[in-house]
Design an enzyme around this catalytic site. Structure first.
Site, PDB file in Angstrom:
ATOM      1  N   CYS A   2       0.834  -1.189   0.000  1.00 22.21           N
ATOM      2  CA  CYS A   2       0.000   0.000   0.000  1.00 22.21           C
ATOM      3  C   CYS A   2       0.872   1.243   0.000  1.00 22.21           C
ATOM      4  O   CYS A   2       2.085   1.198  -0.181  1.00 22.21           O
ATOM      5  CB  CYS A   2      -0.920   0.010   1.227  1.00 22.21           C
ATOM      6  SG  CYS A   2      -0.023   0.079   2.798  1.00 22.21           S
ATOM      7  N   ASP A  97      -1.373  -8.633   9.152  1.00 25.46           N
ATOM      8  CA  ASP A  97      -0.030  -8.457   9.706  1.00 25.46           C
ATOM      9  C   ASP A  97       0.140  -7.075  10.317  1.00 25.46           C
ATOM     10  O   ASP A  97       1.006  -6.866  11.166  1.00 25.46           O
ATOM     11  CB  ASP A  97       1.046  -8.747   8.651  1.00 25.46           C
ATOM     12  CG  ASP A  97       0.902  -7.900   7.407  1.00 25.46           C
ATOM     13  OD1 ASP A  97      -0.203  -7.403   7.126  1.00 25.46           O
ATOM     14  OD2 ASP A  97       1.905  -7.744   6.673  1.00 25.46           O
ATOM     15  N   VAL A 254      10.199  -9.769 -20.452  1.00 25.72           N
ATOM     16  CA  VAL A 254      10.042  -8.547 -21.242  1.00 25.72           C
ATOM     17  C   VAL A 254      11.051  -8.554 -22.384  1.00 25.72           C
ATOM     18  O   VAL A 254      12.258  -8.674 -22.167  1.00 25.72           O
ATOM     19  CB  VAL A 254      10.241  -7.295 -20.367  1.00 25.72           C
ATOM     20  CG1 VAL A 254      10.091  -6.024 -21.211  1.00 25.72           C
ATOM     21  CG2 VAL A 254       9.232  -7.281 -19.223  1.00 25.72           C
TER      22      VAL A 254
END
Length: 530
Positions: A2, A97, A254
């Site tokens: 986050c 957590d 990639v």
């Protein structure tokens, strides 16, 4: 996991934090309720829901109601810590957590940091006294930036929101492995600090168990997982161990069939039936050059080694996000710990003391280059990447190895990562010898980006003359610009953020290895580029 923003002692704290969160919406998929325990204190999180998605709302308050924690990252041993705390009588409301971290800090104080195995940045506020503790994981996998005005503090997971919201003042970074309170900033004890470097006997069987455990700890129990896969020694090992537990886990490569790394990636896929997903990327296309702006905006950097690799990392992240992944694995840390870079190979071969110093410099700069690239490119797509090689068990094993176990002469050339290469011999039916014996190639270069003057560098020759470079070096004198490529990146970054308000950008992410003195030796390495 986050991004978050916290204001402490800040005027208009609630409005300020709300505006900061608006600048990091890409870092998650839900904005948790803004929390204001005091008139001048506010906390908010843009959360990527992974652990206890439904109940892991932040900030989490400790069981005793004393601490509130805003947090970014993942505590890999949170289940074990929860058991310890429950045995001490601590109750839990969630399985997140973050709540484990809040309760650990409540029970053990700052000594809780000694117990954490994870990547994290957090701010914990004492809801009684108003004091706070902010900390960042030992390698700086997760970012944390701060602005301070006297006794006022403003924290955020990225720089640009701070610079956009607050018109004056510098943005500082909290160094990896450091904790901060109102009165002090200091390095804290962790599973890898203070350094012990206890001697370790090199054993492929032992490292096999350690690395498998590190990968297993990073597999999300309730979500699918994928790997950034280049066909290099490190990413192949990560994919190998991940597939022992998640056979369906794919890898994202990639580039195309003409990319230098492709034949290695294809060799592993052909040998094992690996789900290799190729992400097309033509480094010579106008689209690739145009993507520099997106990369610089995402990474908040102008360091060439970061930007080149980020061109590929961002494409891999986009593809993984499109396919529905929230969690991925990568091989960051292996080159620094096990000596995969040419300067490290040469330094350790010539002088163990010089090699150790060079490695320490490489490790200390990861948070400014490779780890910043990984965090920003993945989180730009609401994707959390995890680094098994930075597990404390792997780190302490690598740091305890003798120099001759790390680097050996192969065909007259000092060659690193020997302990990792030895692992391939344990799995001859799964791990191709052609990968075991290959040379290191940087992530972007393996995707096809040739950094030479006839390749990628020629783009910048077309943009700037020699006089333009000299003018730019004067304009940005504090930033020690060395090339037209750097000048181009720095000018683009300066259109995104006020670089004059970010002092650490002038402290270039360079190691002190004497390149000129060893230039002829460096040229012998296929993976070396200036």
């Amino acid at each position: 996991m986050c991004g978050f923003a916290v204001a402490i002692g800040w005027p208009d704290a609630e409005l300020t934090v709300a505006r900061l969160i608006d600048g990091i919406l890409h870092r998650g998929d839900i904005t948790d309720p803004l929390f204001t325990p005091f008139p001048d204190v506010a906390m908010c999180t843009r959360r990527l829901r992974i652990v206890d998605a439904e109940h892991g709302t932040q900030p989490q308050v400790s069981f005793f109601g004393r601490l509130a924690v805003s947090y970014n990252g993942e505590i890999y041993n949170h289940v074990e810590l929860r058991r310890e705390l429950e045995e001490l009588g601590v109750g839990f409301r969630t399985h997140s957590d973050t709540e484990v971290l809040a309760n650990a800090l409540q029970v053990w104080g700052h000594r809780a940091l000694e117990r954490l195995n994870g990547m994290y940045a957090f701010v914990a506020i004492d809801l009684v006294s108003g004091e706070f503790l902010a900390a960042r994981d030992p390698f700086g996998v997760k970012p944390l930036y701060v602005m301070q005005q006297g006794a006022r503090f403003l924290f955020c997971s990225e720089m640009k929101p701070l610079l956009d919201v607050v018109p004056v003042g510098d943005v500082m970074l909290l160094p990896p492995g450091y904790a901060m309170s109102k009165k002090t900033v200091a390095r804290y004890r962790s599973p890898i600090y203070p350094r012990v470097d206890r001697p370790v006997e090199s054993s492929a069987r032992v490292l096999d168990d350690i690395l498998r455990g590190a990968v297993e700890r990073r597999l999300p129990p309730d979500l699918p997982v994928a790997t950034w896969f280049s066909g290099g020694i490190d990413s192949t090992l990560v994919a190998h161990y991940a597939r022992q537990l998640r056979p369906e886990a794919p890898g994202y490569f990639v580039g195309g069939p003409d990319a230098p790394d492709y034949r290695f990636a294809e060799a592993y896929a052909a040998k094992t039936g690996y789900d290799l997903r190729v992400v097309p990327f033509d480094t010579q296309s106008p689209e690739a050059f145009a993507s520099i702006d997106d990369v610089i905006t995402a990474t908040e950097s102008f360091e060439p080694n970061l930007i080149r690799g980020a061109l590929a990392s961002l494409e891999a992240s986009k593809a993984m996000q499109r396919d529905g992944f929230r969690v991925g694995l990568c091989g960051e840390g292996a080159d620094e710990l096990f000596c995969g870079y040419a300067p490290l190979e040469i330094a350790f071969h010539e002088s163990p003391a010089d090699g150790a110093q060079c490695r320490d410099e490489c490790l200390s700069l990861m948070h400014r280059v490779s780890l910043q690239r990984v965090d920003r490119c993945s989180m730009r797509q609401s994707l959390e990447m995890r680094e098994p090689f930075l597990d404390p068990a792997v780190v302490n094993y690598a740091l305890g190895l003798a120099p001759e176990a790390l680097v050996r002469a192969v065909d007259g050339l000092p060659t690193g990562k020997m302990p990792l290469r030895d692992l391939y011999d344990l799995y001859p039916d799964e791990l191709p010898a052609v990968i075991r014996d290959r040379a290191k190639v940087a992530f972007g270069e393996g995707a096809g980006l040739n950094p030479g003057r006839d390749g990628w560098m020629s783009r910048f020759e077309d943009v700037y003359s020699d006089n333009d470079l000299r003018d730019g070096q004067q304009e940005f004198a504090a930033f020690s610009v060395q090339s037209k490529e750097e000048l181009y990146y720095l000018r683009r970054l300066a259109t995104v953020i006020d670089v004059s308000r970010v002092p650490h950008l002038t402290d270039r992410a360079w190691i002190s290895f004497p390149v000129v003195q060893h230039l002829e030796k460096l040229k012998a390495y296929a993976h070396f580029s200036l």
